[in-house]
Design an enzyme around this catalytic site. Sequence first.
Site, short mmCIF file in Angstrom:
data_model
loop_
_atom_site.label_atom_id
_atom_site.label_comp_id
_atom_site.label_asym_id
_atom_site.label_seq_id
_atom_site.Cartn_x
_atom_site.Cartn_y
_atom_site.Cartn_z
N HIS A 52 -14.67 26.49 -4.86
CA HIS A 52 -13.29 27.27 -4.29
C HIS A 52 -12.38 26.86 -5.25
O HIS A 52 -12.50 26.03 -6.22
CB HIS A 52 -13.16 27.05 -2.77
CG HIS A 52 -12.50 25.61 -2.42
ND1 HIS A 52 -13.39 24.19 -2.64
CD2 HIS A 52 -11.34 24.93 -2.23
CE1 HIS A 52 -12.74 23.18 -2.26
NE2 HIS A 52 -11.56 23.48 -2.11
N HIS A 54 -9.08 25.48 -5.13
CA HIS A 54 -8.10 24.54 -5.27
C HIS A 54 -8.13 23.85 -6.23
O HIS A 54 -9.06 23.43 -7.11
CB HIS A 54 -8.28 23.58 -3.94
CG HIS A 54 -7.96 24.18 -2.77
ND1 HIS A 54 -8.46 23.69 -1.39
CD2 HIS A 54 -6.93 25.29 -2.46
CE1 HIS A 54 -7.89 24.64 -0.42
NE2 HIS A 54 -7.15 25.43 -1.17
N ASP A 56 -7.63 20.70 -7.13
CA ASP A 56 -8.40 19.28 -7.34
C ASP A 56 -9.82 19.68 -7.43
O ASP A 56 -10.82 18.67 -7.67
CB ASP A 56 -8.22 18.37 -6.15
CG ASP A 56 -8.69 19.05 -4.81
OD1 ASP A 56 -8.33 20.03 -4.49
OD2 ASP A 56 -9.31 18.18 -4.11
N HIS A 57 -10.54 21.07 -7.75
CA HIS A 57 -11.75 21.51 -7.95
C HIS A 57 -11.89 22.29 -9.15
O HIS A 57 -12.85 22.29 -9.87
CB HIS A 57 -12.28 22.16 -6.74
CG HIS A 57 -12.41 21.54 -5.42
ND1 HIS A 57 -13.27 20.89 -4.87
CD2 HIS A 57 -11.09 20.88 -4.64
CE1 HIS A 57 -13.01 20.37 -3.64
NE2 HIS A 57 -11.71 20.35 -3.47
N HIS A 108 -12.23 26.79 5.00
CA HIS A 108 -11.45 25.86 4.28
C HIS A 108 -10.46 26.74 3.40
O HIS A 108 -9.29 26.84 3.49
CB HIS A 108 -12.23 24.69 3.51
CG HIS A 108 -11.13 23.87 2.73
ND1 HIS A 108 -10.48 23.07 3.19
CD2 HIS A 108 -11.17 23.82 1.47
CE1 HIS A 108 -9.61 22.40 2.22
NE2 HIS A 108 -10.07 22.90 0.80
N ASP A 130 -15.42 21.64 0.12
CA ASP A 130 -14.51 20.96 1.02
C ASP A 130 -14.83 21.46 2.45
O ASP A 130 -14.02 21.66 3.47
CB ASP A 130 -12.96 21.13 0.86
CG ASP A 130 -12.66 20.09 -0.44
OD1 ASP A 130 -13.32 19.24 -0.68
OD2 ASP A 130 -11.34 20.35 -0.65
N HIS A 168 -15.24 14.94 -1.34
CA HIS A 168 -14.06 13.85 -0.94
C HIS A 168 -14.58 12.56 -0.33
O HIS A 168 -15.45 12.68 0.44
CB HIS A 168 -12.82 14.57 -0.24
CG HIS A 168 -12.23 15.30 -0.96
ND1 HIS A 168 -11.04 15.01 -1.72
CD2 HIS A 168 -11.98 16.75 -0.91
CE1 HIS A 168 -10.31 16.06 -1.97
NE2 HIS A 168 -11.03 17.14 -1.86
FE FE Z 1 -10.69 19.28 -2.27
ZN ZN Z 2 -10.01 22.19 -1.09
#
Ligand code: FE
Ligand code: ZN
Length: 255
Positions: A52, A54, A56-57, A108, A130, A168
């Site tokens: 996805h 985001h 942090d990905h 998410h 996530d 995570h």
């Molecule tokens: Fe994340």
């Molecule tokens: Zn995420």
Amino acid sequence: MNLIPLPAFSDNYIWLLHDGHNAIVVDPGDAQPVLNALQQHGLQLDAILVTHHHADHVGGVNTLREATGARVWGPARERIPEPLHRLEQGDKVVELGFEFNVMDVPGHTSGHIAYFCQSMEGSPLLFCGDTLFSGGCGRLFEGTPSQMLTSLDSLAALPGNTRVCCTHEYTLSNLKFARAVEPGNVELTLYSAWCEKQRANGQPTLPSSITKELLINPFLRTRQSTVVAQAVARQANGQDEVAVFAAIRQWKNEF
Ligand code: FE
Ligand code: ZN
């Protein structure tokens, strides 16, 4: 095949799968931990799998593509750094000689996908981003409770021995909440003790398994009478499984 969770930021894992020569990574929010691991093990990065949009990905995608020439696979309906091979439900990705099946798992984010490899040596592999965490699930930033429940149901239906590779290390805080939902769940008590020991030794709690999550994760257990009762105590209609799920998710948001 070697499966390694590379720690990134404060609590992310970038999953690295390799055969000693070639590698893939999933959700590289940061390039540096991946570059370090490639160098350390002498690996060529063939591909990057993204679940996805985001940061942090995807934050390390461009740097890794430029450094290695890796192919990038990701969700059809999200904004991911181009060029991208766009994927949706039913598509297949073949990397490292293994076939990964793409599952749409909105909730998410609205275009979130997961990658499932049935034929992996050892046991099947799931990269779920996530969507599913050990003892928990992702926050509903873009999707509805109904979408997330459907997505989690599709993951829960995978083979019990599937290794669940979440992005995570949220397990301990998730389990604290899970124990509040189901204080009488013995499996959950035992698993919490094991996870605490893992973390105290600096080890990941992941991957988990579908069998384990079905026993301990309140978000896969919203049809259990114990969990329904908790939702009803929070004014949810116990006959409505989406309402039960939504009430438990809301409680977690405030926990
Ligand atoms: Fe994340
Ligand atoms: Zn995420």
